[in-house]
Each structure stands twice: as structure tokens, then as C-alpha cells.
Design an enzyme around this catalytic site. Structure first.
Site, mmCIF file in Angstrom:
data_model
loop_
_atom_site.group_PDB
_atom_site.id
_atom_site.type_symbol
_atom_site.label_atom_id
_atom_site.label_comp_id
_atom_site.label_asym_id
_atom_site.label_seq_id
_atom_site.Cartn_x
_atom_site.Cartn_y
_atom_site.Cartn_z
ATOM 1 N N CYS A 106 0.835 -1.197 0.000
ATOM 2 C CA CYS A 106 0.000 0.000 0.000
ATOM 3 C C CYS A 106 0.876 1.256 0.000
ATOM 4 O O CYS A 106 1.746 1.418 0.858
ATOM 5 C CB CYS A 106 -0.913 0.018 1.219
ATOM 6 N N LYS A 172 1.536 -9.380 -0.201
ATOM 7 C CA LYS A 172 1.327 -8.557 -1.386
ATOM 8 C C LYS A 172 2.308 -7.392 -1.336
ATOM 9 O O LYS A 172 2.396 -6.697 -0.321
ATOM 10 C CB LYS A 172 -0.114 -8.040 -1.444
#
Length: 262
Positions: A106, A172
Site C-alpha cells: 500500500c 502482497k
């Protein structure tokens, strides 16, 4: 290439098409609509704060909400404290997660300024410590056959394993923090992916942008391909970024060699 089964640790997904944890969109209602279209191997919750989950924050609990139809489900947590992240992972398992995912991608300021998300790409030792703590905690809360049956949906466990079986851990990430580093061949993602595999991660998803790019420019497929080459088949690599229609998914797999698309 598309809709082939995908194995993540002990878990065999029905297809290699995964729904991304899109902030502000991927709530239970959205995931349900997507599942109704068919072909979805795994969906994921929005980004979850372990502190919020552990405190019982209404916002965090709403983002983590799921139901028996919403399976298999990944729960994605973010943060920088290995101990708190491990506690958050246990919460996710106790509340129905089929997969626990750690966010290292992010780029949003409110996440990176707290040393979470893609800020971990600038502190690989901390990233690995988080993974090691979470992996140990997942081993401690491994699931029985009955517990697994409630969270598999159309997925399955690979045959031959003995229960209890831990929920698989995935991560991720982005290619690296700095776009200049990427173009100079200094992206951290290939090395990080290998280290994550060593630490017990069962799959990695790679968004083909740097943190500095945020959501601008075009996805760098060559960067995803470098990660695929680096892990050399040890764990599946899932490609992510600019997948807007079926042809984009097929092109990503063809050009990068990734095992699936998010």
C-alpha cells in the site's frame, strides 16, 4: 492460462483468478456480486488494522465482515509491529480466514507514515521479522478438518496432509519504493520474494508499480517477471496491476510467467 487451479500452500483454489483488496470497494456486498459471476478463485477483504480488530473497532469489524457464501476468503492485515501483526493473524483465523495476507504494497501516506504497507520495502529485516512472527502464530492455531470445511467454499486442501493444517500465509508487495532504483536494476522485490519463501510464505502477489508511482503510469510487467524468475517455482507469484479486462489477465500471464492474476 486463465481459470486454471492454483495451489497456495495446502490450499488448492478452483481458479487462478483472484479479487484484489481494493480499498473502499471490496466489502462483503461487492465480493458477493463478484462471486456470483463465477470463476473467482479467492477474494480478499479490505486492508485490516490488527489494532482495530483486537480493539473491536466498528470500522475494522465491518471491513472484516464475511459470511458462509463468502469463501474462500483472504484477510489482509497491515502494520509494522511483528507481535501485533501475529495477534491480528490469529484474530483472522478465528474469524473465518482461509488465507492470511500481509500488505507490503500500500502506497497511501496514512499507512506508510506508520511504517506499514510498502514502507516495509525500505526495511526488509523488519518485513521478514513480521512474517516470521505471523507464520509461527499461524502454526499455533492450525485448523482441524471440521474447521477447514467451513471456510473452503469451492477450494480444497491438497490430499495427503495430516490435520491440523495451518492457514497459509501470503504477502502482497510492490516492485520497490523508488522508481529510480527499479530502472537502475535495484528493485528489492526479487530478493524479498525469495526471503519470504524461506520464512514460510506460500505465495506472493506483486503489483507491478513502485511506491513512488502510486497508481500512475503503466504497470511494469518486466518487474513482475523478475520476481517470477527469482523464486524459480518455489512459490506461486500472482500478478497485479492494470487488469481491466480478460485480455489484460492473459497478457500478464504470458509476459511475466506468473501463476495467477489478481
Amino acid at each position: 492460462m486463465l481459470a486454471a487451479p492454483l495451489t497456495i500452500g495446502p490450499l488448492r483454489l478452483a481458479t487462478n483468478l483472484l479479487l484484489a483488496p481494493i480499498a473502499g470497494y471490496c466489502d462483503l456486498s461487492f465480493r458477493t456480486i463478484c462471486r456470483e459471476q463465477g470463476g473467482l478463485g479467492l477474494a480478499c477483504t479490505d486492508l485490516l488494522s490488527p489494532q482495530g480488530l483486537l480493539r473491536g473497532s466498528a470500522t475494522s469489524l465491518d471491513l472484516a465482515r464475511t459470511d458462509p457464501y463468502d469463501k474462500p476468503i483472504g484477510m489482509q492485515i497491515y502494520g509494522s509491529d511483528p507481535r501485533v501483526m501475529a495477534q491480528g493473524a490469529r484474530w483472522a483465523v478465528e474469524h473465518g480466514a482461509t488465507v492470511v495476507d500481509i500488505n507490503m504494497g500500500c502506497p497511501v501516506d496514512k499507512v506508510t507514515k506508520k511504517d506499514g504497507g510498502s514502507k516495509l520495502l525500505t526495511d526488509l529485516p523488519r518485513a521478514i521479522r513480521i512474517v516470521e512472527h505471523v507464520a509461527r502464530e499461524l502454526q499455533r492455531c492450525a485448523l482441524s478438518a471440521d474447521e477447514w470445511s467451513a471456510r473452503l467454499g469451492d477450494a480444497a486442501l491438497t490430499p495427503g496432509g495430516a490435520y491440523p493444517v495451518p492457514v497459509p500465509l501470503t504477502c502482497k508487495m510492490r516492485l520497490c519504493w523508488s522508481t529510480d532504483d527499479y530502472h537502475a536494476g535495484r528493485a528489492c522485490s526479487p530478493h524479498l520474494a525469495r526471503s519470504l519463501a524461506d520464512a514460510g510464505v506460500s505465495a506472493v502477489t506483486v503489483h507491478g508499480r513502485t511506491t513512488e508511482m502510486k497508481f500512475s503510469g503503466s504497470v511494469l510487467l518486466d518487474g513482475i517477471a523478475r520476481v517470477v524468475d527469482a523464486v524459480n517455482g518455489r512459490i506461486p507469484v500472482i500478478g497485479n496491476g492494470d487488469v481491466r479486462e480478460p485480455g489484460d489477465a492473459a497478457e500478464m500471464i504470458r509476459r511475466t510467467g506468473c501463476s495467477g492474476v489478481m
